[in-house]
Design a protein around this motif. Structure first.
Motif, PDB file in Angstrom:
ATOM      1  N   VAL A  13       0.804  -1.220   0.000  1.00 20.17           N
ATOM      2  CA  VAL A  13       0.000   0.000   0.000  1.00 20.17           C
ATOM      3  C   VAL A  13       0.842   1.277   0.000  1.00 20.17           C
ATOM      4  O   VAL A  13       0.375   2.328  -0.410  1.00 20.17           O
ATOM      5  N   SER A  14       2.103   1.195   0.474  1.00 18.04           N
ATOM      6  CA  SER A  14       2.864   2.447   0.587  1.00 18.04           C
ATOM      7  C   SER A  14       3.863   2.672  -0.543  1.00 18.04           C
ATOM      8  O   SER A  14       4.353   3.780  -0.721  1.00 18.04           O
ATOM      9  N   LEU A  15       4.133   1.632  -1.338  1.00 12.88           N
ATOM     10  CA  LEU A  15       5.078   1.787  -2.444  1.00 12.88           C
ATOM     11  C   LEU A  15       4.703   2.928  -3.405  1.00 12.88           C
ATOM     12  O   LEU A  15       5.564   3.710  -3.803  1.00 12.88           O
ATOM     13  N   PRO A  16       3.420   3.051  -3.766  1.00  8.22           N
ATOM     14  CA  PRO A  16       3.074   4.130  -4.710  1.00  8.22           C
ATOM     15  C   PRO A  16       3.439   5.518  -4.200  1.00  8.22           C
ATOM     16  O   PRO A  16       3.815   6.376  -4.986  1.00  8.22           O
ATOM     17  N   PHE A  17       3.352   5.727  -2.880  1.00  7.95           N
ATOM     18  CA  PHE A  17       3.683   7.042  -2.339  1.00  7.95           C
ATOM     19  C   PHE A  17       5.116   7.412  -2.694  1.00  7.95           C
ATOM     20  O   PHE A  17       5.399   8.524  -3.121  1.00  7.95           O
ATOM     21  N   LEU A  18       6.016   6.439  -2.505  1.00 11.44           N
ATOM     22  CA  LEU A  18       7.421   6.719  -2.778  1.00 11.44           C
ATOM     23  C   LEU A  18       7.644   6.923  -4.278  1.00 11.44           C
ATOM     24  O   LEU A  18       8.323   7.858  -4.695  1.00 11.44           O
ATOM     25  N   GLY A  66       9.384  11.142   0.207  1.00 14.78           N
ATOM     26  CA  GLY A  66       8.652   9.952  -0.223  1.00 14.78           C
ATOM     27  C   GLY A  66       8.765   8.835   0.797  1.00 14.78           C
ATOM     28  O   GLY A  66       7.787   8.146   1.101  1.00 14.78           O
ATOM     29  N   ALA A  67       9.968   8.668   1.350  1.00 11.19           N
ATOM     30  CA  ALA A  67      10.175   7.597   2.325  1.00 11.19           C
ATOM     31  C   ALA A  67       9.364   7.867   3.588  1.00 11.19           C
ATOM     32  O   ALA A  67       8.767   6.948   4.159  1.00 11.19           O
ATOM     33  N   VAL A  68       9.325   9.122   4.010  1.00 13.19           N
ATOM     34  CA  VAL A  68       8.563   9.462   5.213  1.00 13.19           C
ATOM     35  C   VAL A  68       7.068   9.221   4.992  1.00 13.19           C
ATOM     36  O   VAL A  68       6.379   8.654   5.838  1.00 13.19           O
ATOM     37  N   LEU A  69       6.596   9.605   3.809  1.00 16.10           N
ATOM     38  CA  LEU A  69       5.182   9.369   3.488  1.00 16.10           C
ATOM     39  C   LEU A  69       4.880   7.871   3.470  1.00 16.10           C
ATOM     40  O   LEU A  69       3.845   7.427   3.958  1.00 16.10           O
ATOM     41  N   SER A  70       5.787   7.103   2.893  1.00 13.14           N
ATOM     42  CA  SER A  70       5.598   5.653   2.842  1.00 13.14           C
ATOM     43  C   SER A  70       5.548   5.083   4.250  1.00 13.14           C
ATOM     44  O   SER A  70       4.726   4.222   4.559  1.00 13.14           O
ATOM     45  N   PHE A  71       6.454   5.563   5.088  1.00 13.96           N
ATOM     46  CA  PHE A  71       6.487   5.098   6.472  1.00 13.96           C
ATOM     47  C   PHE A  71       5.142   5.393   7.150  1.00 13.96           C
ATOM     48  O   PHE A  71       4.571   4.530   7.820  1.00 13.96           O
ATOM     49  N   ALA A  72       4.645   6.601   6.946  1.00 19.51           N
ATOM     50  CA  ALA A  72       3.384   7.001   7.563  1.00 19.51           C
ATOM     51  C   ALA A  72       2.237   6.125   7.075  1.00 19.51           C
ATOM     52  O   ALA A  72       1.398   5.667   7.850  1.00 19.51           O
ATOM     53  N   ARG A  73       2.235   5.868   5.769  1.00 21.78           N
ATOM     54  CA  ARG A  73       1.172   5.038   5.209  1.00 21.78           C
ATOM     55  C   ARG A  73       1.260   3.619   5.773  1.00 21.78           C
ATOM     56  O   ARG A  73       0.255   2.998   6.105  1.00 21.78           O
ATOM     57  N   ALA A  74       2.496   3.114   5.904  1.00 15.66           N
ATOM     58  CA  ALA A  74       2.697   1.767   6.434  1.00 15.66           C
ATOM     59  C   ALA A  74       2.233   1.701   7.880  1.00 15.66           C
ATOM     60  O   ALA A  74       1.597   0.732   8.307  1.00 15.66           O
ATOM     61  N   LEU A  75       2.514   2.748   8.621  1.00 15.02           N
ATOM     62  CA  LEU A  75       2.143   2.804  10.031  1.00 15.02           C
ATOM     63  C   LEU A  75       0.628   2.750  10.184  1.00 15.02           C
ATOM     64  O   LEU A  75       0.110   2.167  11.125  1.00 15.02           O
TER      65      LEU A  75
END
Lengths: 263, 348, 260
Positions: A143-148, A193-202
């Protein structure tokens, strides 16, 4: 103070704008107002809460690393090459952004599950993915890959290829160009992008509960714990929700920070 | 390193053939959109031509018919563009060290090389600065050092001074004169002074074709193309050398910057300067210009946004408001001023 | 002060939301057009879905002019919604604990009536790959077992059965609801799951059931009650009577529920 006249905006726009802002802020205020501050600390440090928070941080960090490893090459291919079907590929990559997470969970189940597409292969390798922490990481990565990818592709396109061309004429091989020019230049975008992905993963819930299950310390991440606690201990659910809100606020601050540096 | 090039780029309607002899600098002149930059891109390997082949010092850069294509980083063709494009995340020294590092030099050795080159372009003191802390002229000096530090077999310069403040152009031209000496190079330029001062050979392009080429002096003396004729609009003061300048038959002494070697007095020479570099005054100007000529306006000729003021020997380009302000008309007595640094003196 | 801000905020939000369209008033308006159109809203535990849908249809047939709509969810969710003022007329819970919450908050009209019981059973994929034929088999570490989390009624029941049998079952997942457990079994991810008898019955041939005698000690009782906030208290009472009466009983029995 907002100066509507100076900005050329009609004043009435401020009313729905304020309503919109309130619409977002008010539920958060309401959530905070429901926190039992007396027992807050003990609620968020109970064994199950701590296990869930640590698991969430661990899996989200792992998912972010996976996102970077897979997402950076994807963004490079999308931003720097052109081939037939690229538009279609881009749309497909973005799909998890708009897909209901539960659908993603079902799709993952039929891919990595025991009876899934890759189930037998995984079985042969002696791996067990379903109901494991690996499954949580896979769901979060999905789910978070697209953010990055989206964030980095945008940065790459904005940065353009001029520096890369110069580097090549100075004798740098493509790998050197990537390592010494392209990546350093897009580092702020990559970090955002990495921070957004982290947030989405969380925050991942739907795909995890569908694909990975829910077991304390193994697959029960913070959102799952909150959802479960709501059944028996709403105070704990509220307290943990506030923890996630605080983490989210920190993440947004981080993104703004990295964006600010790049601007 | 001798370059032999024939190339066709259908999309941009460019079809050229070009040679650069070893150690020579070729100026590629022509109006906007005539395909000059396209030629450089093809040589550098940034753009794939539809047909043609190129060799540099006998090795093939590309050969469309044979399917050969050497990637840019293996060509040894340094490219310096209008925009210095210094890597923003590296300081000036590491920018210049980038080429040697890419060629496999160790960090220390690469930085040594970089320091040497920064010194050659008078930018040694800029080594520790970030590109964002450099002025346009400083950045372009560093970019020149960076291009040269990579030890290119052929240097390609794409209007390297077009983006610079007019005040730093003469100094930059001097830097280029120094570093281009004895080096194979192609310089794309709008400014014929660049051609005169930096190049041995001129190639004029129009609409994607070479319309004229030859030794710089020949092309300038007998322009056959439209663009060449435009060049002929330059102020050329022919005469003999006298002190630091050229004395014309009419007695005018024009001070300027000499060609490389020290020229003895009494040698046939030409002083070249663009009409745009000439200031027009009603009163004799004070201050710095070393060349001030009294003249009578003979003719006013509108050229786009500019008006060309012709006098007996010298032409000047000024804007329409200036014409009105100075109340210029045929017969007006004026003083024409041009800085010595804007005048190139060339052995004829 | 807090209250003032709250009121002002609510006013602003509600005006914007109201502008977006539907509201309760519109629905109430249409139902008050004539006495023949009465809508009854029933909040019922998720495990009651198929049987209550059937009962609702039968009730509508027996009471012309009444239409029954359902909201099926976890009992705890439903109680939470009712506490927040959800417009429900009847509440049917899967356990007494959640009904007690509603009673304690004076949300219930009269006394809740128990109308069904449910017990646990082992569900396996149809081919039963791990050869599960008793509760003891679930303690085998090679068998992938999923159960409900202890926080939800089916999980509490599972823990009770486990304790009664003196077993230590190590599930790979403790799911949020009985449907999640069933889903993992149906998809073949799990070798076995502890679900209600009625869930095995309802899933048809997608799962196989293994009855467990130990479950007799742990019985879930389902209470139903009309709610104090109901707009149609008479119809609500009629519905609860219908469920506990012979018509409701026969449908519930057919679905696998036990008598209270």
């Amino acid at each position: 103070m907002v100066s509507a006249r100076a900005s050329g905006l009609p004043r009435w726009v401020l009313v729905p704008a304020a309503a919109g802002a309130l619409f977002i802020v008010l539920p958060l205020v309401a959530l905070a107002s429901r926190v039992q501050w007396g027992s807050f600390w003990s609620l968020i440090t109970s064994d199950s809460s701590r296990e869930a928070l640590l698991l969430s941080l661990r899996t989200s960090a792992a998912a972010t690393v996976l996102c970077v490893l897979l997402g950076v090459p994807m963004a490079l291919v999308l931003a720097r090459t052109s081939f037939r079907g690229q538009g279609l590929l881009r749309s497909l990559v973005l799909l998890p952004l708009v897909l209901p997470p539960v659908v993603g969970g079902i799709a993952l189940l039929y891919t990595f599950g025991r009876k899934g597409l890759l189930g037998e292969t995984i079985d042969v390798l002696g791996l067990q993915i379903a109901f494991s922490t690996t499954a949580v990481v896979i769901a979060q990565t999905f789910v978070s890959l697209p953010f990055l990818v989206v964030s980095l592709e945008g940065t790459l396109r904005t940065a353009g290829q001029r520096y890369e061309t110069v580097a090549a004429t100075l004798g740098a091989r493509p790998t050197t160009v990537l390592r010494r020019v392209t990546l350093p230049l897009v580092l702020p975008g990559l970090a955002a992008g990495a921070v957004l992905s982290f947030a989405r993963a969380l925050g991942e819930f739907g795909a995890t509960i569908t694909f990975a299950g829910s077991l304390e310390g193994v697959t029960r991440t913070l959102p799952l714990e909150i959802y479960l606690q709501r059944e028996s201990n709403p105070d704990a659910a509220v307290a943990l929700s506030l923890v996630l809100v605080v983490v989210a606020v920190l993440v947004i601050g981080l993104v703004r920070g990295t964006r600010g540096v790049s601007a | 390193m001798t370059l032999r090039l024939t190339a066709t780029v259908a999309e941009r309607d460019v079809d050229v053939s070009l040679d650069v002899e070893d150690g020579r600098t070729v100026a590629l002149l022509g109006p906007n959109g005539s395909g000059k930059s396209t030629v450089l891109s093809v040589v550098a390997g940034i753009l794939r031509p539809d047909a043609g082949r190129a060799t540099l010092a006998g090795t093939t850069l590309f050969d469309v018919a044979a399917g050969t294509w050497v990637p840019p980083h293996e060509r040894g063709t340094g490219l310096l563009a209008q925009d210095p494009l210094l890597f923003p995340h590296l300081d000036a020294l590491d920018n210049v060290a980038f080429g040697p590092r890419s060629a496999g030099a160790r960090r220390g050795a690469a930085r040594e090389t970089a320091r040497t080159w920064l010194g050659r372009v008078d930018a040694a003191e800029l080594a520790g600065r970030r590109p964002s802390e450099l002025s346009g002229g400083q950045a372009q000096r560093v970019a020149i050092a960076r291009a040269l530090a990579a030890d290119p077999r052929l240097l390609l310069l794409d209007e390297p001074m077009a983006a610079l403040d007019i005040t730093v152009v003469p100094a930059m031209r001097q830097v280029l004169r120094t570093v281009l000496r004895g080096r194979s190079a192609v310089i794309v330029t709008h400014d014929v002074l660049d051609a005169l001062l930096l190049a041995d050979h001129v190639v004029v392009m129009e609409a994607g074709r070479v319309v004229e080429q030859g030794p710089t002096k020949d092309v300038l003396a007998r322009p056959r193309s439209t663009f060449g004729a435009g060049i002929a609009g330059l102020n050329l003061a022919r005469g003999t050398t006298d002190g630091g300048g050229v004395r014309t038959a009419g007695g005018l002494l024009v001070a300027g910057i000499h060609d490389d070697e020290t020229v003895p007095d009494g040698v046939a020479a030409v002083a070249v300067f663009s009409p745009g570099a000439v200031g027009v005054h009603r009163e004799r100007p004070g201050g710095s210009p070393r060349n001030v000529f009294a003249a009578t306006v003979r003719e006013l000729e509108p050229r786009g946004s500019q008006v060309r003021i012709r006098t007996d020997e010298v032409a000047a380009d000024v804007t329409a408001p200036v014409v009105a302000e100075l109340d210029l008309a045929p017969g007006t007595e004026v003083f024409l001023a041009v800085k010595a640094s804007e005048v190139a003196i060339y052995r004829a | 002060m807090k209250r003032l801000i709250g009121t002002a905020a609510a006013a602003l939000l509600l005006t914007s939301v109201a502008a977006c369209g539907s509201s309760d008033d519109a629905a109430a308006g249409s139902s008050s057009d004539g006495p023949r159109e009465t809508t009854l809203t029933v909040y019922a535990a998720a495990s009651l879905k198929s049987s209550f849908t059937e009962i609702g249809a039968a009730f509508e047939k027996a009471n012309p002019g009444v239409s029954v709509t359902f909201s099926f969810a976890g009992s705890a969710d439903l109680v939470a919604q009712i506490q927040q003022g959800a417009p429900a007329d009847v509440f049917a819970s899967a356990d007494t604990a959640n009904m007690d919450k509603a009673t304690a908050d004076d949300l219930v009209e009269g006394t809740p009536a128990d109308f069904a019981t449910n017990t646990l059973e082992i569900a396996t994929p149809p081919d039963n790959p791990a050869d599960v034929d008793s509760l003891d088999d679930l303690a085998d570490p090679d068998v992938t077992v999923v159960v409900c989390a202890a926080e939800v009624p089916c999980g509490a029941a599972a823990a009770g059965v486990e304790k009664a049998a003196g077993l230590d079952i190590r599930p790979v997942s403790e799911e949020q609801s009985v449907t999640d457990v069933l889903g993992k079994v149906i998809s073949g991810e799990a070798d076995a799951g502890l679900v209600y008898v009625t869930d095995v019955r309802g899933a048809g041939d997608k799962v196989a059931g293994v009855p467990i005698p130990e479950s007799a000690d742990v019985v879930n009782t389902y209470p139903i009650a009309a709610l104090a906030g109901s707009r149609n208290p008479d119809v609500a009472k009629a519905f609860t009577a219908y469920v506990t009466g012979p018509e409701g009983r026969s449908i519930l029995t057919a679905a696998g529920f036990g008598a209270p």
